[in-house]
Design a protein around this motif. Structure first.
Motif, PDB file in Angstrom:
ATOM      1  N   ARG A 150       0.820  -1.210   0.000  1.00  0.00           N
ATOM      2  CA  ARG A 150       0.000   0.000   0.000  1.00  0.00           C
ATOM      3  C   ARG A 150       0.856   1.264   0.000  1.00  0.00           C
ATOM      4  O   ARG A 150       0.566   2.229  -0.718  1.00  0.00           O
ATOM      5  CB  ARG A 150      -0.940  -0.002   1.195  1.00  0.00           C
ATOM      6  CG  ARG A 150      -2.057  -1.031   1.085  1.00  0.00           C
ATOM      7  CD  ARG A 150      -3.058  -0.897   2.203  1.00  0.00           C
ATOM      8  NE  ARG A 150      -4.160  -1.839   2.050  1.00  0.00           N
ATOM      9  CZ  ARG A 150      -5.170  -1.924   2.884  1.00  0.00           C
ATOM     10  NH1 ARG A 150      -5.232  -1.137   3.948  1.00  0.00           N
ATOM     11  NH2 ARG A 150      -6.132  -2.803   2.672  1.00  0.00           N
ATOM     12  N   LEU A 151       1.914   1.268   0.818  1.00  0.00           N
ATOM     13  CA  LEU A 151       2.776   2.449   0.858  1.00  0.00           C
ATOM     14  C   LEU A 151       3.502   2.616  -0.473  1.00  0.00           C
ATOM     15  O   LEU A 151       3.640   3.734  -0.981  1.00  0.00           O
ATOM     16  CB  LEU A 151       3.779   2.326   2.005  1.00  0.00           C
ATOM     17  CG  LEU A 151       4.551   3.604   2.359  1.00  0.00           C
ATOM     18  CD1 LEU A 151       3.600   4.708   2.788  1.00  0.00           C
ATOM     19  CD2 LEU A 151       5.564   3.331   3.463  1.00  0.00           C
ATOM     20  N   LEU A 152       3.956   1.529  -1.056  1.00  0.00           N
ATOM     21  CA  LEU A 152       4.630   1.595  -2.348  1.00  0.00           C
ATOM     22  C   LEU A 152       3.695   2.135  -3.425  1.00  0.00           C
ATOM     23  O   LEU A 152       4.097   2.967  -4.254  1.00  0.00           O
ATOM     24  CB  LEU A 152       5.156   0.217  -2.743  1.00  0.00           C
ATOM     25  CG  LEU A 152       5.861   0.120  -4.103  1.00  0.00           C
ATOM     26  CD1 LEU A 152       7.090   1.024  -4.131  1.00  0.00           C
ATOM     27  CD2 LEU A 152       6.254  -1.323  -4.405  1.00  0.00           C
ATOM     28  N   SER A 153       2.452   1.684  -3.435  1.00  0.00           N
ATOM     29  CA  SER A 153       1.485   2.161  -4.422  1.00  0.00           C
ATOM     30  C   SER A 153       1.276   3.670  -4.293  1.00  0.00           C
ATOM     31  O   SER A 153       1.195   4.384  -5.298  1.00  0.00           O
ATOM     32  CB  SER A 153       0.147   1.442  -4.250  1.00  0.00           C
ATOM     33  OG  SER A 153       0.270   0.067  -4.532  1.00  0.00           O
ATOM     34  N   ALA A 154       1.195   4.147  -3.050  1.00  0.00           N
ATOM     35  CA  ALA A 154       1.010   5.580  -2.828  1.00  0.00           C
ATOM     36  C   ALA A 154       2.216   6.373  -3.310  1.00  0.00           C
ATOM     37  O   ALA A 154       2.085   7.419  -3.951  1.00  0.00           O
ATOM     38  CB  ALA A 154       0.759   5.849  -1.342  1.00  0.00           C
ATOM     39  N   VAL A 155       3.417   5.869  -3.012  1.00  0.00           N
ATOM     40  CA  VAL A 155       4.644   6.549  -3.438  1.00  0.00           C
ATOM     41  C   VAL A 155       4.735   6.576  -4.957  1.00  0.00           C
ATOM     42  O   VAL A 155       5.067   7.606  -5.562  1.00  0.00           O
ATOM     43  CB  VAL A 155       5.873   5.866  -2.819  1.00  0.00           C
ATOM     44  CG1 VAL A 155       7.166   6.387  -3.458  1.00  0.00           C
ATOM     45  CG2 VAL A 155       5.910   6.094  -1.314  1.00  0.00           C
TER      46      VAL A 155
END
Length: 358
Positions: free
Chosen positions: A121-126
């Protein structure tokens, strides 16, 4: 500089710290305040009030069905509040993707410290922000930086630092090994027990039990058999434990993005034996510790016997030279100043680009 610091919502930012992220957040807020920055912390409501903990906005999460919904509602409210508040910069340590996704609501830069390897999820946001050429990031190690694979112009690498006035040096040594951290499978506490028993050295374990089934099955059966669990300790209790240990064991079973326990131990003068996994090789050298093959407890046991004879002065010197809190804070302030300046220049350039000629 007026800085809003976002902590995560799972654990309070107070002693005894649940883990390295809580200690980092506490240290950077206190440190920046001492260096003259006006810092406000947005974090779990039970956090240390001396950190200038914000009680605004008042967040009602009573209607939420689980902790994830509570976090999302909290960050949604916080980002709305920050969109109107008077800050120069927002420093994000939340490990939550909402602040990154909602960055467009801000008229100031959002700087996210990447404390972990990429997770979905954090990677997708970044990646979403990267496509819009937005966002600023600080990674805590060269290794972690390589995992994230971001544009270098928006990414700064700053190693974590330890407060050397708290984690102080001691020459006094007792013949035991110490393991400290969150007691979960990812940290490999059971492997430290296995290595210590093979090395025929007592092991003291300190830390929060975050996975009770793991503790009951993998740790508890070995207690009182050369292994002692001393509890979840505040810094005042943890420091003497590290100071008197012959060696500290670090046994991550995941890709360790830094290893705060390693520099805390070295600051006390205690050498470290660690699995060569993740960023730990950026911290230790041949004078301060021994890296061994990941998960190889026989090799670790042999290394324990050798590491006990390493120079404790060299361990302390390594931290003073490279990993002090003072060094970290100075690098963060410089990075923040550069980011604010870059953000304002980009904002002005965008304004000029979209302003119609008279």
């Amino acid at each position: 500089m007026k800085i809003a610091v976002l902590g995560h919502r799972r654990f309070p930012i107070k002693e005894p710290f649940a883990g390295g992220l809580e200690r980092f957040t506490h240290n950077i807020v206190k440190g920046l305040q001492q260096k003259g920055c006006r810092v406000t912390l947005f974090a779990h409501p039970d956090s240390d009030r001396s950190l200038n903990l914000s009680l605004e906005p008042i967040i009602d999460t009573s209607f939420c069905l689980n902790s994830e919904e509570e976090s999302h509602e909290a960050y949604l409210n916080i980002m709305d509040y920050l969109s109107e508040a008077d800050f120069d910069l927002v420093h994000d340590n939340s490990l939550n993707y909402f602040p990154i996704i909602l960055e467009d609501r801000l008229s100031i830069p959002l700087v996210t410290t990447l404390h972990t390897p990429p997770f979905s999820r954090l990677l997708s946001a970044v990646r979403y922000r990267e496509r819009k050429q937005r966002g600023y990031y600080i990674s805590i190690s060269k290794f972690n930086t390589s995992l994230w694979d971001l544009e270098t112009e928006r990414l700064t690498m700053i190693h974590n630092g330890v407060d050397v006035d708290v984690f102080t040096y001691s020459q006094s040594v007792n013949n035991y090994a110490v393991w400290t951290g969150r007691i979960i499978p990812d940290k490999g506490t059971h492997l430290a027990i296995e290595a210590a028993q093979k090395a025929k050295i007592d092991l003291l374990i300190a830390g929060a039990i975050d996975d009770y089934p793991y503790f009951e099955t993998k740790i508890a059966p070995y207690l009182n058999k050369g292994v002692e669990y001393v509890g979840h300790l505040a810094q005042a209790e943890l420091v003497p434990l590290l100071q008197s240990a012959a060696v500290t064991l670090c046994t991550p079973t995941w890709l360790e993005p830094f290893g705060l326990v390693v520099i805390e131990s070295l600051a006390c003068g205690t050498p470290v034996v660690a699995f060569d996994r993740g960023a730990i090789s950026e911290i230790l050298d041949s004078q301060t510790g021994i890296l061994v093959t990941p998960d190889n407890t026989k090799e670790m046991a042999e290394a324990i016997k050798k590491a006990k004879h390493l120079s404790r002065h060299a361990c302390r010197a390594r931290v003073l030279e490279r990993f002090s809190l003072e060094t970290m804070l100075n690098k963060y302030i410089l990075a923040f100043e550069c980011i604010v300046d870059k953000y304002q220049r980009e904002k002005h350039a965008s304004w000029l680009l979209h302003t119609p000629p008279r």
